[in-house]
Every structure is written in C-alpha cells, then in structure tokens.
Design a protein around this motif. Structure first.
Motif, PDB file in Angstrom:
ATOM      1  N   ALA A 111       8.694   5.901  -2.816  1.00 11.49           N
ATOM      2  CA  ALA A 111       7.830   4.827  -2.311  1.00 11.49           C
ATOM      3  C   ALA A 111       7.528   3.809  -3.400  1.00 11.49           C
ATOM      4  N   PHE A 112       7.785   4.173  -4.662  1.00 10.30           N
ATOM      5  CA  PHE A 112       7.482   3.301  -5.788  1.00 10.30           C
ATOM      6  C   PHE A 112       8.711   2.542  -6.287  1.00 10.30           C
TER       7      PHE A 112
ATOM      8  N   THR B 222       8.120  11.695  -3.193  1.00  9.46           N
ATOM      9  CA  THR B 222       6.971  10.783  -3.274  1.00  9.46           C
ATOM     10  C   THR B 222       7.317   9.527  -4.063  1.00  9.46           C
TER      11      THR B 222
ATOM     12  N   ARG C  54      -4.690   4.730   2.821  1.00 10.88           N
ATOM     13  CA  ARG C  54      -3.892   3.646   2.237  1.00 10.88           C
ATOM     14  C   ARG C  54      -4.440   3.335   0.845  1.00 10.88           C
TER      15      ARG C  54
ATOM     16  N   TYR D 216       0.822  -1.201   0.000  1.00 11.60           N
ATOM     17  CA  TYR D 216       0.000   0.000   0.000  1.00 11.60           C
ATOM     18  C   TYR D 216       0.860   1.255   0.000  1.00 11.60           C
ATOM     19  N   PHE D 217       0.418   2.238  -0.757  1.00  9.96           N
ATOM     20  CA  PHE D 217       1.012   3.564  -0.716  1.00  9.96           C
ATOM     21  C   PHE D 217       0.232   4.368   0.318  1.00  9.96           C
TER      22      PHE D 217
ATOM     23  N   PHE E 263      -1.046  -0.321  -4.286  1.00  8.24           N
ATOM     24  CA  PHE E 263      -0.233  -0.017  -5.458  1.00  8.24           C
ATOM     25  C   PHE E 263      -0.859  -0.600  -6.718  1.00  8.24           C
TER      26      PHE E 263
END
Length: 236
Positions: free
Chosen positions: A179-180, A176, A142, A131-132, A145
């Motif tokens: 996170a990916f 940001t 939440r 979850y992002f 992804f």
C-alpha cells in the motif's frame, strides 16, 4: 458525504437544506445531512456523531456566531471543509484563521453552492487516495499517509508509528507494505519503511526523524537513501 448546516433562521435553513439535497441527488452523491438551528445546538448534539466532511455555517447567528463556532471546532482538531453563508462580506481576513473555503452571500444561489460542493467533493475523492486503510476485525480506520512516520515488521505483527499515535496489528509486512508503493516511503532495511517527509537528517548508519527518534540504516543503503532524501525535498 456528511454535511451539516447551522443557520438560526428556519426558513433559510430549510431552503439551504433543499439545495444541498438537490445537489447530492443530481451529483449521484450519497448524503448524510444534519441541520442545526444554533451554534449551541451544534456543539451539544454533534459531539458524539461521526465527523462531518462539510460544514455550512451562517455567520450572523444570535449568541455564538458562525465564526466563533468555527474557531471552537478548529481548536478541537476539526478538519472539515467550512463554507460561510453571510449577508455581510466583511469576514475574509478572520476567515483565513479557520481555513474557510469560501463565503457565499445571501440569498444563496443554487449554481454557486453546487459548483462549490462539486469542487469540495472532487478534492475529497482525491484526498481519499492519500489514506492507508487499516482493518482490524470489524473496525476500519483511515490513516493519512502524511501522518505515518514509519512502519516496521515485528515478528508476525506490523507496528505503525504515527504523529501522536501508534498502531500494531497481526499481518504480513510484505503484503501491508504494498500500500506504500509509489509514495514517499523508503526502505531503510528489510521490514522497515520510513516516511521521507519526517526525516530530519541522515548519516551512514542512522536516520534521524523530526520527532528525534533514530532508526537504523542498513549497510549499503546510504547512497540510495541520500539520493531519495535530496530528491524528495527538492520536489516538495
């Protein structure tokens, strides 16, 4: 973990509640437990509550039974884990329709329920990593992804396109995007990450998504994008 039990026999309901409470204490798992004496009560009282992680339903309840209740909830988009308690093991095929995890025969044995809740908790913890977490002021959301199609820098803001929803908030795109990292996202150009699982096809200039939206592909990126696209679908 948020758990709800729906059982129309008060004695059985109290017993199952005690088993869940004992499991949580033994597992060191923070617990929020709600109990309901009928499917109708569940539908009426749970609507405005936070989503549950686990639903434990008796199948043979008066009026609306547990299977009917589960179908209504799935139709509303509920994705909680469902465990059926039953005295009659004849619902297996119907249970597949609502994605039931397992059937437990009455009387419920502590070791059986404990093992199942341990498994559900482990899976939930693993899923939480997928979850992002989007924080905006006091609000925290939440977002899976898997449901994120792409994110894009728009001035001092980050725009997120999801399956059936959009978000935009003031933030640094470079911060940001960390996170990916290590996930199935590809950088089409500076300030634009796309989820490869939502890519339908690619050309040297365009990336066509499964929602038919078209994103631009930066010059010189096509070869790397093509390799990533092929590798992703081979492995998934």
């Amino acid at each position: 973990m948020r758990i709800a039990i729906c059982e129309d026999e008060k004695v059985v309901l109290d017993f199952e509640s005690s088993l869940v409470t004992q499991w949580a204490a033994g597992a060191g798992c923070p617990l929020e437990l709600d109990t309901y004496i009928s499917a109708e009560q569940f539908l009426f009282e749970s609507e405005d509550k936070a989503p549950y992680d686990v639903l434990i339903f008796d199948i043979q309840m008066k009026n609306m039974n547990g299977m009917e209740l589960a179908k209504k909830l799935r139709a509303r988009g509920c994705d909680a884990v469902i465990i059926f308690i039953t005295g009659v093991p004849d619902y297996a095929i119907e249970g597949y329709e609502v994605g039931a995890v397992r059937y437990i025969l009455k009387p419920v044995k502590a070791e059986v329920l404990n093992a199942l809740l341990d498994t559900v908790r482990a899976e939930r913890q693993k899923k939480a990593e997928d979850y992002f977490v989007l924080g905006q002021g006091a609000d925290v959301e939440r977002i899976s992804f898997d449901k994120i199609i792409y994110i894009e820098a728009r001035g001092h803001y980050v725009y997120l396109k999801g399956k059936g929803f959009e978000r935009e908030w003031k933030a640094s795109f470079s911060e940001t995007s960390t996170a990916f990292d290590g996930r199935c996202f590809f950088c089409l150009r500076r300030g634009l990450l796309v989820n490869l699982s939502h890519v339908a096809r690619i050309t040297r200039t365009d990336c066509v998504l499964d929602n038919e939206e078209v994103l631009p592909v930066a010059r010189g990126v096509y070869k790397e994008l093509n390799e990533a696209f092929i590798s992703f679908f081979k492995n998934n």
